[in-house]
Design a protein around this motif. Structure first.
Motif, PDB file in Angstrom:
ATOM      1  N   MET A   1      31.700  12.402 -26.095  1.00 25.42           N
ATOM      2  CA  MET A   1      31.603  10.952 -25.691  1.00 25.42           C
ATOM      3  C   MET A   1      33.150  10.624 -25.654  1.00 25.42           C
ATOM      4  SD  MET A   1      29.445   7.631 -26.770  1.00 25.42           S
ATOM      5  CE  MET A   1      29.761   5.983 -26.167  1.00 25.42           C
ATOM      6  N   ARG A   2      33.539   9.670 -24.644  1.00 20.59           N
ATOM      7  CA  ARG A   2      34.902   9.164 -24.526  1.00 20.59           C
ATOM      8  C   ARG A   2      34.727   7.826 -23.813  1.00 20.59           C
ATOM      9  NH1 ARG A   2      35.667   9.189 -19.260  1.00 20.59           N
ATOM     10  NH2 ARG A   2      35.165  11.193 -18.010  1.00 20.59           N
ATOM     11  N   PRO A   3      35.712   6.819 -24.170  1.00 17.75           N
ATOM     12  CA  PRO A   3      35.536   5.593 -23.356  1.00 17.75           C
ATOM     13  C   PRO A   3      35.423   5.834 -21.923  1.00 17.75           C
ATOM     14  CG  PRO A   3      37.568   5.579 -24.876  1.00 17.75           C
ATOM     15  CD  PRO A   3      37.102   7.147 -24.816  1.00 17.75           C
ATOM     16  N   TYR A   4      34.350   4.854 -21.320  1.00 22.63           N
ATOM     17  CA  TYR A   4      34.330   4.851 -20.123  1.00 22.63           C
ATOM     18  C   TYR A   4      33.809   3.417 -19.488  1.00 22.63           C
ATOM     19  CZ  TYR A   4      29.302   5.342 -21.155  1.00 22.63           C
ATOM     20  OH  TYR A   4      27.974   5.136 -21.692  1.00 22.63           O
ATOM     21  N   LEU A   5      33.973   3.153 -18.528  1.00 23.12           N
ATOM     22  CA  LEU A   5      33.525   1.918 -17.825  1.00 23.12           C
ATOM     23  C   LEU A   5      32.121   1.801 -17.360  1.00 23.12           C
ATOM     24  CD1 LEU A   5      36.441   0.442 -15.597  1.00 23.12           C
ATOM     25  CD2 LEU A   5      35.664  -0.239 -18.014  1.00 23.12           C
ATOM     26  N   ALA A   6      31.424   0.841 -17.590  1.00 22.42           N
ATOM     27  CA  ALA A   6      30.030   1.038 -17.180  1.00 22.42           C
ATOM     28  C   ALA A   6      29.812  -0.305 -16.287  1.00 22.42           C
ATOM     29  CB  ALA A   6      28.913   1.162 -18.227  1.00 22.42           C
ATOM     30  N   ALA A   7      28.611  -0.470 -15.432  1.00 22.42           N
ATOM     31  CA  ALA A   7      28.493  -1.581 -14.473  1.00 22.42           C
ATOM     32  C   ALA A   7      27.108  -1.891 -14.709  1.00 22.42           C
ATOM     33  CB  ALA A   7      28.602  -1.389 -13.102  1.00 22.42           C
ATOM     34  N   ALA A   8      26.708  -3.300 -14.875  1.00 15.76           N
ATOM     35  CA  ALA A   8      25.391  -3.721 -14.690  1.00 15.76           C
ATOM     36  C   ALA A   8      25.347  -4.687 -13.502  1.00 15.76           C
ATOM     37  CB  ALA A   8      25.058  -4.532 -16.166  1.00 15.76           C
ATOM     38  N   ILE A   9      24.631  -4.158 -12.477  1.00 11.17           N
ATOM     39  CA  ILE A   9      24.457  -4.796 -11.243  1.00 11.17           C
ATOM     40  C   ILE A   9      23.517  -5.746 -11.339  1.00 11.17           C
ATOM     41  CG2 ILE A   9      23.992  -4.481  -9.007  1.00 11.17           C
ATOM     42  CD1 ILE A   9      25.228  -1.850  -8.928  1.00 11.17           C
ATOM     43  N   GLN A  10      23.746  -6.912 -10.648  1.00  8.80           N
ATOM     44  CA  GLN A  10      22.926  -8.021 -10.462  1.00  8.80           C
ATOM     45  C   GLN A  10      22.607  -8.595  -9.082  1.00  8.80           C
ATOM     46  OE1 GLN A  10      23.100 -11.556 -13.168  1.00  8.80           O
ATOM     47  NE2 GLN A  10      23.754 -12.627 -11.605  1.00  8.80           N
ATOM     48  N   MET A  11      21.189  -8.259  -8.667  1.00 10.47           N
ATOM     49  CA  MET A  11      20.838  -8.414  -7.527  1.00 10.47           C
ATOM     50  C   MET A  11      19.835  -9.492  -7.252  1.00 10.47           C
ATOM     51  SD  MET A  11      20.098  -4.205  -6.716  1.00 10.47           S
ATOM     52  CE  MET A  11      19.616  -4.535  -5.045  1.00 10.47           C
ATOM     53  N   THR A  12      19.659  -9.889  -5.946  1.00 11.74           N
ATOM     54  CA  THR A  12      18.605 -10.779  -5.381  1.00 11.74           C
ATOM     55  C   THR A  12      17.735  -9.985  -4.592  1.00 11.74           C
ATOM     56  OG1 THR A  12      20.027 -12.751  -5.588  1.00 11.74           O
ATOM     57  CG2 THR A  12      17.939 -12.942  -4.392  1.00 11.74           C
ATOM     58  N   SER A  13      16.989  -8.957  -4.970  1.00 14.43           N
ATOM     59  CA  SER A  13      16.037  -8.170  -4.159  1.00 14.43           C
ATOM     60  C   SER A  13      14.926  -9.056  -3.780  1.00 14.43           C
ATOM     61  CB  SER A  13      15.288  -7.083  -5.105  1.00 14.43           C
ATOM     62  OG  SER A  13      16.332  -6.302  -5.421  1.00 14.43           O
ATOM     63  N   ILE A  14      14.454  -8.579  -2.481  1.00 11.38           N
ATOM     64  CA  ILE A  14      13.309  -9.409  -1.653  1.00 11.38           C
ATOM     65  C   ILE A  14      12.363  -8.169  -1.278  1.00 11.38           C
ATOM     66  CG2 ILE A  14      15.188 -11.096  -1.043  1.00 11.38           C
ATOM     67  CD1 ILE A  14      15.297  -9.560   1.688  1.00 11.38           C
ATOM     68  N   PRO A  15      11.299  -8.854  -0.492  1.00  9.00           N
ATOM     69  CA  PRO A  15      10.177  -7.787  -0.094  1.00  9.00           C
ATOM     70  C   PRO A  15      10.897  -7.018   1.081  1.00  9.00           C
ATOM     71  CG  PRO A  15       9.115  -9.930  -0.356  1.00  9.00           C
ATOM     72  CD  PRO A  15      10.701 -10.309  -0.352  1.00  9.00           C
ATOM     73  N   ASP A  16      11.922  -6.478   1.020  1.00  9.24           N
ATOM     74  CA  ASP A  16      12.539  -5.693   2.383  1.00  9.24           C
ATOM     75  C   ASP A  16      13.339  -4.578   1.640  1.00  9.24           C
ATOM     76  OD1 ASP A  16      14.240  -4.990   4.101  1.00  9.24           O
ATOM     77  OD2 ASP A  16      13.985  -6.452   5.358  1.00  9.24           O
ATOM     78  N   LEU A  17      12.551  -3.592   1.866  1.00  7.17           N
ATOM     79  CA  LEU A  17      13.151  -2.355   0.986  1.00  7.17           C
ATOM     80  C   LEU A  17      14.468  -1.873   1.835  1.00  7.17           C
ATOM     81  CD1 LEU A  17      12.842   0.326  -0.667  1.00  7.17           C
ATOM     82  CD2 LEU A  17      11.722   1.464   1.097  1.00  7.17           C
ATOM     83  N   ALA A  18      14.854  -1.872   2.958  1.00 10.09           N
ATOM     84  CA  ALA A  18      16.010  -1.454   3.667  1.00 10.09           C
ATOM     85  C   ALA A  18      17.176  -2.521   3.288  1.00 10.09           C
ATOM     86  CB  ALA A  18      15.783  -1.425   5.079  1.00 10.09           C
ATOM     87  N   SER A  19      16.791  -3.697   3.264  1.00  8.70           N
ATOM     88  CA  SER A  19      17.897  -4.759   2.958  1.00  8.70           C
ATOM     89  C   SER A  19      18.265  -4.396   1.506  1.00  8.70           C
ATOM     90  CB  SER A  19      17.301  -6.038   3.169  1.00  8.70           C
ATOM     91  OG  SER A  19      18.160  -7.093   2.648  1.00  8.70           O
ATOM     92  N   ASN A  20      17.345  -4.254   0.403  1.00  9.05           N
ATOM     93  CA  ASN A  20      17.817  -4.057  -0.902  1.00  9.05           C
ATOM     94  C   ASN A  20      18.512  -2.867  -1.160  1.00  9.05           C
ATOM     95  OD1 ASN A  20      16.051  -6.393  -1.614  1.00  9.05           O
ATOM     96  ND2 ASN A  20      14.325  -5.223  -1.799  1.00  9.05           N
ATOM     97  N   LEU A  21      18.078  -1.969  -0.499  1.00  4.66           N
ATOM     98  CA  LEU A  21      18.882  -0.459  -0.802  1.00  4.66           C
ATOM     99  C   LEU A  21      20.424  -0.650  -0.142  1.00  4.66           C
ATOM    100  CD1 LEU A  21      16.379   2.386  -0.036  1.00  4.66           C
ATOM    101  CD2 LEU A  21      17.161   1.111  -2.070  1.00  4.66           C
ATOM    102  N   GLN A  22      20.374  -1.373   0.791  1.00  8.46           N
ATOM    103  CA  GLN A  22      21.935  -1.895   1.502  1.00  8.46           C
ATOM    104  C   GLN A  22      22.679  -2.687   0.544  1.00  8.46           C
ATOM    105  OE1 GLN A  22      21.955  -3.748   5.245  1.00  8.46           O
ATOM    106  NE2 GLN A  22      24.112  -4.170   5.041  1.00  8.46           N
ATOM    107  N   GLN A  23      21.984  -3.898  -0.331  1.00  7.57           N
ATOM    108  CA  GLN A  23      22.743  -4.470  -1.089  1.00  7.57           C
ATOM    109  C   GLN A  23      23.105  -3.813  -2.331  1.00  7.57           C
ATOM    110  OE1 GLN A  23      21.665  -8.098  -4.124  1.00  7.57           O
ATOM    111  NE2 GLN A  23      20.077  -7.784  -2.401  1.00  7.57           N
ATOM    112  N   ALA A  24      22.342  -2.935  -2.882  1.00  7.84           N
ATOM    113  CA  ALA A  24      22.260  -1.942  -3.922  1.00  7.84           C
ATOM    114  C   ALA A  24      23.777  -0.951  -3.798  1.00  7.84           C
ATOM    115  CB  ALA A  24      21.262  -1.287  -4.504  1.00  7.84           C
ATOM    116  N   GLU A  25      23.705  -0.246  -2.600  1.00  7.82           N
ATOM    117  CA  GLU A  25      24.686   0.454  -2.310  1.00  7.82           C
ATOM    118  C   GLU A  25      26.162  -0.288  -2.425  1.00  7.82           C
ATOM    119  OE1 GLU A  25      26.422   3.722   1.336  1.00  7.82           O
ATOM    120  OE2 GLU A  25      24.426   2.769   1.156  1.00  7.82           O
ATOM    121  N   GLU A  26      26.010  -1.569  -1.527  1.00  8.97           N
ATOM    122  CA  GLU A  26      27.375  -2.212  -1.652  1.00  8.97           C
ATOM    123  C   GLU A  26      27.984  -2.636  -3.096  1.00  8.97           C
ATOM    124  OE1 GLU A  26      26.305  -5.629   0.685  1.00  8.97           O
ATOM    125  OE2 GLU A  26      26.423  -4.595   2.573  1.00  8.97           O
TER     126      GLU A  26
END
Length: 275
Positions: A1-26
């Motif tokens: 293990m060495r130092p690395y950057l981690a990300a905790a993503i914050q989303m506003t997911s909705i009842p729309d699978l395609a829209s959520n995955l697009q948001q997540a990818e961005e």
């Protein structure tokens, strides 16, 4: 293990699978451009809607979520955590599942949420996760040379310290706590609970989160965070809109805190381990 950057993503997911995955990818793309090697998505990242609808669509959500996670990890050559999505069982219910994928696009860890959110809140909202979700029964840690030893959990689990102590007994150094914490409970409890889990276990905590209004009366607290083993908040995505908390995971800091505060070595009571 060495130092690395981690990300905790914050989303506003909705009842729309395609829209959520697009948001997540961005947001994954953004995090990778900042140099992150571990990118974590919140609970319900792929679909945030009424439990009955989520259960009805569970197979589609599961298939597309897992395809997406593998593709993102391989495309960006990073580790990606899908913090919670429904995986159907044979009895018509689902497991609330978090899965970790490696840079080759392979699943390397899978956790089924153990503690289910069955609560009547004073704000008038009632939650009965157990009406559609089956509780998991296994602790999950994942050791990676690049990342250290990760302990997996989901949302409501954060209220059960014995789970995290058991993960530490298995070597955990970084606790992953993806969530969709309610706005009502989050304003008083979210930060405190994350700090408690970090401090008492002298671990890093990475907690991606849902934020804002998702459907009908469902509103989440936000404040995706990364905390160090002293309980210090290294990054906070705020409580108003989607975003990302990015911070360094440093093994030297981990060992330094554990030397300064060797509480894990001073335990006198046996820890109950879930089989």
């Amino acid at each position: 293990m060495r130092p690395y950057l981690a990300a905790a993503i914050q989303m506003t997911s909705i009842p729309d699978l395609a829209s959520n995955l697009q948001q997540a990818e961005e947001w994954i793309d953004f995090a990778v451009r900042q140099g992150c090697e571990l990118v974590t998505l919140p609970e319900n990242f792929a679909f945030m809607g009424p439990e009955a609808e989520k259960t009805r669509l569970a197979q589609e959500i599961s298939d597309r979520a897992e395809e997406f996670l593998g593709k993102m990890a391989q495309r960006y050559q990073v580790f990606v955590l899908g913090g919670g999505y429904p995986v159907p069982d044979r009895q018509g219910r689902v497991y609330n599942t978090a899965a970790l994928y490696d840079p080759e696009g392979k699943e390397i860890a899978r956790y089924r949420k153990i503690h289910l959110f069955d609560v009547n809140l004073p704000d008038g909202n009632t939650y009965r996760e157990s009406s559609t979700v089956v509780s998991g029964d296994e602790l999950v840690t994942c050791e990676q040379e690049r990342l250290g030893i990760l302990g997996l959990s989901v949302c409501y689990d954060v209220r059960f310290p014995e789970l995290y102590r058991s993960l530490v007994d298995r070597g955990a150094q970084i606790l992953l706590i993806p969530a969709a914490f309610t706005a009502y409970t989050g304003r008083d409890h979210w930060q405190i609970l994350l700090q408690c889990r970090a401090i008492e276990n002298t671990c890093y905590v990475i907690a991606p989160a849902q934020v804002g209004n998702h459907y009908e009366r469902r509103q989440c607290h936000g404040h995706a965070m990364i905390l160090d083993p002293w309980g210090a908040i290294l990054a906070d995505a705020g409580g108003e809109k989607p975003g990302v908390a990015i911070a360094e995971i440093d093994p030297d800091r981990l060992q330094s805190v554990r030397r300064q505060m060797p509480s894990l070595q001073h335990r006198r009571l046996a820890c109950a381990v879930i089989p």
